[in-house]
Every structure is written in structure tokens, then in C-alpha cells.
Design a protein around this motif. Structure first.
Motif, mmCIF file in Angstrom:
data_model
loop_
_atom_site.group_PDB
_atom_site.id
_atom_site.type_symbol
_atom_site.label_atom_id
_atom_site.label_comp_id
_atom_site.label_asym_id
_atom_site.label_seq_id
_atom_site.Cartn_x
_atom_site.Cartn_y
_atom_site.Cartn_z
ATOM 1 N N PRO A 92 0.826 -1.214 0.000
ATOM 2 C CA PRO A 92 0.000 0.000 0.000
ATOM 3 C C PRO A 92 0.859 1.263 0.000
ATOM 4 N N THR A 93 0.391 2.265 -0.709
ATOM 5 C CA THR A 93 1.015 3.587 -0.699
ATOM 6 C C THR A 93 -0.031 4.604 -0.274
ATOM 7 N N GLY A 94 0.438 5.740 0.165
ATOM 8 C CA GLY A 94 -0.469 6.771 0.668
ATOM 9 C C GLY A 94 0.095 7.378 1.926
ATOM 10 N N SER A 95 -0.735 7.726 2.878
ATOM 11 C CA SER A 95 -0.271 8.376 4.104
ATOM 12 C C SER A 95 -1.094 7.933 5.298
ATOM 13 N N VAL A 96 -0.537 8.206 6.479
ATOM 14 C CA VAL A 96 -1.243 7.893 7.724
ATOM 15 C C VAL A 96 -1.211 9.111 8.634
#
Length: 696
Positions: free
Chosen positions: A162-166
Motif C-alpha cells: 500500500p502507498t499513501g499516508s497515515v
């Protein structure tokens, strides 16, 4: 009667004529038939899956075929309006779009057959909800501690990373978004962000464009983190006035091996707040002959004449001067030092207005490392006799005072020396001050923990011993001059340009202020790189010591990139090390006319240190956090003040020093907090020195 053969021929002829007439093959009227209609092929496809999707088709085509499963074709006359309807799902996949239609609405595709046409229904696989794991570095912290939290996002076996942000949240705390790297991220929660009690941390994952077609947004939570309140407070008693503060604590040594005409010295000293200098340089003092700029056994810098030292450094910088008289050698290098040489030096200093306030007889004469051509070398009785008293006309004291009675004459002390030194010297000579040197570590045994947390306080222990010795000698109020100080007495390593020595220096300045020290000079300002015989860096470079530099140096201002191994990454000439930064910050505190105030720390006395003084009608504090990794939340209260018209905080910290790893020697940070109610709440960064000015 005709024959049968003749009758048959007649019949064929009549029949053929009738046929030709009906087909226009003979004369008379005729009509034209239209051409057959134009037809086109409609191809119906699907994606994900590419086959087997049952489509509804209306109307039936020329061959009476209608509905079909992809992929299939239908034939229609030109101009036929055809409607193809896709199912909302195909297996576990969901319809997303049509392509190739004249118009489309949801699952319905409209086609006007004017050419061979291909329409495609696309389906998307179902999105996966990833697993979000939240792992704090600790499950029990205090409000004074920050918390590192690891967050991982996993799509499971066979799925892409998964890619993206938290983001991380708990109660009123919410972190900025942190981008994932290889499916993970680390979020640092600042001290004081979490509520006291039991806190659950929630990580929220948001996929980016690359993952949004594969993954749903998701959250995960940690096990409970227990947060305990810790109340560290600093209280200043504004009615408890201690020793007078002096700017003469802000001193640096210089030596005759360095060119005093170097133009960078004065502005660098002034920027750091330096007020005092000592010359001509430690052990060289017992071999140096000022009138000829020569030495026994060494060669001074050709520009290091006393006149140049005064005219190019002292007078432009308006520095107060302490000189060390040559006790060890005479001008012909075949006998002991001569008091007349010291007296002549003071006469010359007075003539050229050299600002000489102190002269010490010899350097560390108790030590066997000092050149001493007296019959009894490094002997306390011999030294005391040579210093003499005011009535001993041949002694150093009387002759120096005869040259200029305003110059203070001092003697060397070293409590605990073996053989005994201080008791003999203090009881048998006359002096206006004593000079002490403080180096708490030996080379090779340096310790960051000791240097940062204990070494500065060790100086106060030594000062108390000297005061006790002076009381025994009947001279309890004699001023104490700390003529040299540093972290290690010889062969400095990486610690010398690290934040660790800077924190030591800052605390030493605070201890000396509280102890009422009259004057101090750090060893050394410029010109003392610790360089091996082969030109390589010397000193302790152990990985157990914190620091980014690959050299060791006594000098706390850079000599520039040409300074051998010490020129690598130390910045342009005059660049301040963390130690010089400590002097710069303390120059806001060591102001003539002010007084020491009592500052008490309650709570975390291991990591928080405090010093205080009056400041232009207000109060100034120097606050240290000597924890390497944990911020400290503190409150500051003043005994006679509940508000302040303005509060400012200037900070030099580990984080600022760490920029030197890439060659950046950054300035301290300054924050103006404006009007404040007291007690004041502050957070001290790890390994930091903070000057807090609280106006009335």
C-alpha cells in the motif's frame, strides 16, 4: 397431323416468350428494384473479466440474435439504435464504465449503428481493506516524554504494497499526515501531547492515487499507553540575592603560536560575547620572552609580538587582559625566570594601554610538565619565595606591583596536588588572586554522560576546596580566577566540537557565576587543532561519544578549511562550535551590575538544571535539559512576580548541532512569547541550553 416432336418445340417457344416478357426481356413497359440495405457489426466486449459477462441487447439483430455473453457480435442495418445493458456485477467484480458507446448511462450503453462499432464494459475487482498496525515504542511514558510510534499498513499476501499516508490521533492530539515508505511510517508524538491516563492511538490510512483502486481507507489502534504526569518546576527566589555577576567569566585564551593579527578573531569573539583574554598561552608562558618575541625551545608566530597582540586584538575588541609571567626560564634560557622581565612587561603594557588587569606568576608550576630551571624544579617552597611579598623587593609580587599597582598578581593553585602545593604557596607568599585550571577528563576515558551530567558540578566542588584552603591561609575572600578549562586535559577528540562539550561549557559558566568566580578563560579560542605527526586527526573518536566531527580541537572557533584535519567540516574561519555558542548564550546572563538569584528545581533533578540572575529589572534563567532523547515539560515561577510584559527564549540544542553533520553550523533559535502569566510553561528540547529572559 403434326408430329409429337413439333408440338413439344412449339410449347417451349411459347413458354420462353412468356418468361422473357415477364422479365422485361421483350418490348413493352418495365420497373427498377432497390439495392439491399447496408449492414454493420456491433462487437460487445468486457474487461475484468474478458469473457462470460451476460449482456442484454435490444433489438435483435438481422439474424434474430439479441442477448449474448462476452465477447460476441451482432449485425444491424445502418441507422439501427441498439441498447446494450451490462449486469451491475460480474462475479465479485463491480461494473465501472462503458467505452465506445454513442452515449452511456450507468450500466446502459446506447449505440447508433453508423459504422462497425466495438463497445466495452469494464469491471473492477473488489477493493481490499488493509490491516493497519500501530506499535508505540513504549507503553508507559510521562508527560515530559515524547513517543515514537511505528505504523504499518499491509494488503496481505499477493497484494501490492500500500502507498499513501497515515495520521495518528488520540483525544485532542492529531498528527500531520506522514507518507508511507515500504508500507510503514514513524510518527513522533511530542511530549505533553497525550492526556494523562490511558491513551489509545488510532492510525488512519488514506490511499493515494496509485493505491485508491486497490485499497479502501482503513484504521488501526494500539494497545493502551499509560501516560503519567510529571511536574518539573523551576522556582526563582527573587529576594535571595547572591554574588555579583561579572562579564569577566566570558574569556578565551590565545597563544603566541597563533597570529593575533588574523582579522577574523575580533569579530568572532565579539559575536560570542567574549570580554576577556589570557596570553601568551599555557605552558608556553614559561618559555616565552615578550620583549623579543622569542622562546626557549620553540618559535612563536612571527606576528605574535606583544604590540601586535595589543594593537590588532586587544584594543579593537576592548578586551580585558590577563598575562602569565615567565617563571620557568630567563631570556638566555640557562636559568630560572626573572621578576624584572615580568615588571618590564607590565611597564610596557601600561605605556600602550594594553588593558592588563591580572598577571599570574607562571603556569601550572606544580606540574612536572612545566619548564622550570630553578634548582628545585616545580617546588612549592621555591615558588612561594620567588613570588615573595610586598616587602620582598626582589620577588615577582613586589616588582609587578612596582610597575603598576593596579595590576592584580596571582599564584597557581591545584587542590589535592601531590606533593602538597597549595598549603605552602598560600601561606608563604603574597597574592591578590589565585588561578586554577579545570579539566575533568583524561584522554581516552571521556564519557558523554559524565561530561554532560556531572563534570560541571565537579568544578564547584573544587572551588569549595580552594575556598577552604584560602580560609586556612587566613585569606578567605581572595578572588578565584579559572584561567583554563576544557573537557579533557590533553589530546581532545570528537567530544571537543560536539553538543556535549557545549552543554558542559554552559553549565560551567552557570556554576562559576553561582560560585562568585571573578574571571575565567576557556582553553582556547583559536589555533589549537589536535593533529598527529602525520597530519591526521588525533584524539578519542570512539563511537561511544556523540558527535559528527572527525577531528578533535582545543580551539572552539574554527580556524577555517586550511586547518588540517580540523578544517574538514568546521566551517569558515570564526565559525562557532557548540562551546562557543554556550558563551554566546551566556553573554545575555553574565552582565556587570547584576546579581545571582537562587533557582531551585523540583521534580526531574537528574535532567533539568537551572541558573538565574537579575536582568535589567527583570530575571534571566539558564535552563538545561541534559537528557539526550527526552524533552522536558517544566513550569517556571518567580517568587515576587505573577505576570511578565514579555518573555523571550533563546535555545541551542542537539537538533541544531546535528545540522553540522551536513556542514551547517546553525544559529540558536529565538522565540518571543510576548506577555505571559506566571508560572510559565516551557518544553526543553533534548540536550539543550535555553536562556529565558522574563521582563517585569
Amino acid at each position: 397431323m403434326k408430329s409429337l416432336k413439333d408440338n413439344a418445340a412449339l410449347w417451349v417457344a411459347v413458354s420462353l416468350a412468356a418468361v422473357l416478357t415477364g422479365c422485361g426481356g421483350a418490348g413493352g413497359s418495365s420497373s427498377t428494384q432497390p439495392p439491399p440495405p447496408t449492414t454493420y457489426t456491433l462487437t460487445v466486449n468486457s474487461v475484468n473479466p474478458t469473457t462470460g459477462v451476460a449482456m442484454t441487447v435490444s433489438p435483435a439483430d438481422n439474424n434474430a440474435a439479441a442477448n449474448g455473453s462476452t465477447s460476441f457480435t451482432r449485425t444491424y442495418n445502418s441507422g439501427t439504435a441498439v441498447t446494450v445493458t451490462a449486469p451491475a456485477t460480474a462475479g465479485n467484480n463491480t461494473f465501472t464504465s462503458w467505452a465506445g458507446c454513442s452515449s452511456a448511462s450507468a450500466v446502459t450503453c446506447q449505440v447508433a449503428m453508423s459504422a462497425n462499432t466495438v463497445v466495452t464494459a469494464t469491471y473492477a475487482s473488489p477493493k481490499t481493506t488493509p490491516t493497519v498496525s500501530v506499535t508505540p515504542a513504549s507503553f508507559a511514558i510521562t508527560t515530559a516524554q515524547s513517543l515514537s510510534v511505528s505504523v504499518s499498513v499491509s494488503g496481505g499476501t499477493g497484494n501490492p504494497v500500500p502507498t499513501g499516508s497515515v495520521t495518528l490521533s488520540s483525544g485532542s492530539y492529531s498528527s500531520p499526515a506522514t507518507a508511507l515508505a515500504s508500507g510503514g511510517a514513524t510518527v513522533n508524538v511530542p511530549a505533553g501531547s497525550l492526556a494523562v491516563g490511558s491513551d489509545t492511538l488510532t492510525a488512519s490510512y488514506t490511499p493515494d492515487s496509485a493505491s485508491s483502486s486497490v485499497y479502501n481507507a482503513a484504521t488501526g489502534t494500539s494497545s493502551a499507553v499509560t501516560v503519567t504526569a510529571i511536574a518539573t518546576s523551576v522556582s526563582v527566589d527573587q529576594s535571595s540575592v547572591g554574588p555579583a555577576v561579572t562579564d569577566q567569566l566570558l574569556g578565551m585564551n590565545m597563544a603566541a603560536w597563533y597570529d593575533p593579527t588574523t582579522s577574523a578573531v575580533v569579530p568572532a569573539f565579539q559575536l560570542a560575547g567574549i570580554q576577556a583574554v589570557r596570553w601568551p598561552g599555557g605552558s608556553w608562558s614559561d618559555d616565552y620572552h615578550w620583549a623579543t618575541n622569542t622562546m626557549c625551545g620553540n618559535t612563536p608566530n612571527s606576528n605574535a609580538t606583544f604590540a601586535n597582540f595589543v594593537n590588532d586584538l586587544v584594543l579593537p575588541g576592548n578586551f580585558d587582559v590577563a598575562l602569565t609571567a615567565n617563571y620557568g626560564t630567563n631570556s638566555t634560557c640557562n636559568g630560572p625566570g626573572q621578576p624584572s622581565e615580568a615588571a618590564a612587561w607590565i611597564t610596557q603594557a601600561k605605556a600602550i594601554n594594553a588593558h592588563v588587569s591580572h598577571m599570574t606568576v607562571g603556569n601550572e608550576e606544580y606540574g612536572s610538565w612545566e619548564d622550570d630551571l630553578h634548582t628545585l624544579k616545580n617546588d612549592a617552597g621555591t615558588y612561594a619565595a620567588a613570588v615573595g611579598t610586598a616587602s620582598t623587593s626582589s620577588g615577582y609580587y613586589a616588582q609587578i606591583k612596582g610597575a603598576d599597582s593596579s595590576v592584580l598578581v596571582g599564584v597557581d593553585v591545584n587542590p589535592g596536588n601531590s606533593p602538597a602545593w597549595d598549603p605552602i604557596v598560600l601561606a608563604n607568599s603574597q597574592y591578590d588572586f589565585v588561578e586554577y585550571h579545570y579539566y575533568p577528563q583524561a584522554p581516552g576515558s571521556e564519557s558523554d554522560t559524565y561530561l554532560v551530567q556531572q563534570a560541571a558540578q565537579g568544578l564547584t566542588t573544587e572551588i569549595k576546596t580552594i575556598r577552604s584552603e584560602l580560609t586556612t591561609a587566613g585569606k578567605p575572600n581572595t578572588p578565584i580566577y579559572v584561567g583554563e578549562m576544557g573537557s579533557v586535559y590533553t589530546t581532545p577528540g570528537k567530544q571537543s566540537w560536539s553538543i556535549t562539550q557545549g552543554l558542559f561549557a554552559g553549565q560551567v559558566l552557570g556554576e562559576m557565576m553561582n560560585d562568585g568566580i571573578s574571571r575565567a578563560t576557556w582553553w582556547i579560542g583559536f589555533g589549537n587543532c589536535d593533529e598527529g605527526a602525520n597530519g591526521s586527526a588525533a584524539g578519542n573518536m570512539s563511537s561511544s561519544l556523540y558527535g559528527w566531527q572527525t577531528f578533535g580541537a582545543y580551539n572552539v572557533f574554527s580556524d577555517g578549511p586550511t586547518d588540517g584535519p580540523c578544517g574538514v567540516g568546521s566551517g569558515p574561519i570564526g565559525t562557532m562550535s557548540p562551546t562557543a555558542r554556550a558563551f554566546q548564550l551566556f553573554s545575555k546572563v553574565a552582565v556587570n551590575g547584576e546579581s545571582v538569584l537562587t533557582a531551585n528545581v523540583n521534580g526531574d533533578t537528574t535532567n533539568v538544571r537551572a541558573y538565574a540572575a537579575t536582568h535589567s529589572g527583570g530575571t534571566v534563567l539558564v535552563l538545561f535539559n541534559v537528557s539526550q532523547s527526552v524533552s522536558e515539560a517544566i513550569t517556571v515561577s518567580l517568587s515576587a512576580q505573577s505576570t511578565s510584559s514579555d518573555v523571550s527564549v533563546e535555545t541551542y540544542s542537539k537538533a541544531i548541532y546535528d545540522q553540522s553533520q551536513t556542514g551547517v553550523w546553525a544559529d540558536p533559535t529565538t522565540a518571543d512569547m510576548g506577555t505571559q502569566s506566571l508560572p510559565l510553561t516551557l518544553t526543553l528540547a533534548p540536550w539543550s541550553m535555553n536562556v529565558v529572559i522574563i521582563k517585569p
